[in-house]
Each structure stands twice: as C-alpha cells, then as structure tokens.
Design a protein around this motif. Structure first.
Motif, mmCIF file in Angstrom:
data_model
loop_
_atom_site.group_PDB
_atom_site.id
_atom_site.type_symbol
_atom_site.label_atom_id
_atom_site.label_comp_id
_atom_site.label_asym_id
_atom_site.label_seq_id
_atom_site.Cartn_x
_atom_site.Cartn_y
_atom_site.Cartn_z
ATOM 1 N N TRP A 113 4.656 0.680 -13.082
ATOM 2 C CA TRP A 113 5.136 0.739 -11.859
ATOM 3 C C TRP A 113 3.863 0.080 -10.815
ATOM 4 N N MET A 114 2.857 0.572 -11.098
ATOM 5 C CA MET A 114 1.740 0.480 -10.295
ATOM 6 C C MET A 114 1.383 -1.188 -10.664
ATOM 7 N N PHE A 115 1.256 -1.518 -12.019
ATOM 8 C CA PHE A 115 1.123 -2.908 -12.035
ATOM 9 C C PHE A 115 2.100 -3.838 -11.252
ATOM 10 N N VAL A 161 0.746 -1.091 0.106
ATOM 11 C CA VAL A 161 -0.070 0.048 -0.252
ATOM 12 C C VAL A 161 0.967 1.279 0.104
ATOM 13 N N TYR A 162 1.694 1.350 1.025
ATOM 14 C CA TYR A 162 2.783 2.477 0.652
ATOM 15 C C TYR A 162 3.457 2.575 -0.576
ATOM 16 N N ALA A 163 3.910 1.491 -0.986
ATOM 17 C CA ALA A 163 4.902 1.731 -2.312
ATOM 18 C C ALA A 163 3.541 2.299 -3.739
ATOM 19 N N LEU A 164 2.390 1.564 -3.477
ATOM 20 C CA LEU A 164 1.465 2.081 -4.373
ATOM 21 C C LEU A 164 1.064 3.447 -4.288
ATOM 22 N N VAL A 165 0.677 3.929 -2.986
ATOM 23 C CA VAL A 165 0.384 5.381 -3.019
ATOM 24 C C VAL A 165 1.683 6.367 -3.033
ATOM 25 N N ASP A 166 2.836 5.876 -2.779
ATOM 26 C CA ASP A 166 3.888 6.509 -3.217
ATOM 27 C C ASP A 166 3.972 6.720 -4.630
#
Length: 155
Positions: free
Chosen positions: A39-41, A17-22
């Motif tokens: 990157w999101m995928f 979640v942190y990496a996705l939001v970032d």
C-alpha cells in the motif's frame, strides 16, 4: 492558471502525505486488501489514484473496541456471578418458607387437653348438645371490646 495548478499540486501532496502517514500508523488488523508495504508503494508511485484507493479500499473500518468472545458457561465470570445471586435468592426463599412454616405451626398455648391444636383457637368443645358446624369446630367467641364491635377502627 498557474495558481490553480499550484493549488492542485499542494492538494495532491497533502493527500499523499496524509495517506502515507495513515497507512504507516494504522493498526495491522485494519489494513485490508494488500500488505502494508505494498500500500505504501501504491500511495507513493500512483500520485492521485494511490491515496484515493488507500482511503476507500485499504483502510478498514474502526472496530467498536468490544471484542465478542464466546465462553463456556463455567468460564464466563458474569454467568458464574449470576449463579451466586440465584443461589442466594434460593437461600432467601427457603428462609422465608421456613418462616411461614413456623408461623403456621400450632401455638403450644392453643393445645387442648388432648394435645391437638384446634385451627379456630378453641379447646375442642362444640356447641351445646354435641352439635357443631359443618367443619366440626365452633368459631372462637370474643369478649366485648375485643375488636368485633361496630364502630371500632382497630378491627
């Protein structure tokens, strides 16, 4: 053992979640390697490796905030301000040189009968017998009490 797997699952979810939001909120200029949507995928589809790759590779370093641009000298405001300061310094220097020249100019009160100034302050009269010193001028004689007396502090 179940608690350990549960704790690791929570860590993986929080990291994802942190990496996705970032990735979603990071400035476009700081995203490296792949486009943001790729990157999101990667973050969502590859559970542990995706977020770690994003944090190590995809996320660019923060810039210092100062953009360095080169200007031509006539477009650089700081350079032009320096020229104004240099011009005012030159004007001040000219004024001081003029003031010094005015101080070096002969005083009309020291002009002799011929109209030329004597640098020693005399009126062009030499020693008795027509002999003058090496320079051709006799030093100005001072009256008693005019500063050449021994013991006077204002001399």
């Amino acid at each position: 053992m179940v608690r350990l797997w549960f704790a690791l699952g929570v860590v993986v979810v929080v990291l994802t979640v942190y990496a996705l939001v970032d990735c979603a909120l990071l400035q476009r200029s700081r995203v490296r390697g792949l486009p943001r949507w790729v990157w999101m995928f990667v973050i969502v589809l590859i559970p542990v490796i995706g977020p770690v790759l994003w944090l190590l590779i995809g996320r660019g370093r923060a810039s210092t905030g100062k953009v360095v641009r080169s200007f031509a000298p006539d477009d650089d405001i700081d350079f032009l301000k320096g020229l104004d300061r240099a011009t005012s310094d030159q004007e001040r220097l000219r004024a001081l040189e003029q003031e010094l020249a005015d101080l070096d100019a002969p005083d009309p009160r020291d002009l002799g009968s011929t109209g030329t100034a004597d640098p020693t302050g005399t009126t062009g009269q030499g020693k008795q017998g027509g002999q003058t010193g090496q320079t051709g001028f006799e030093p100005k004689k001072t009256e008693p009490g005019e500063g050449d007396l021994p013991g006077r502090r204002d001399a």
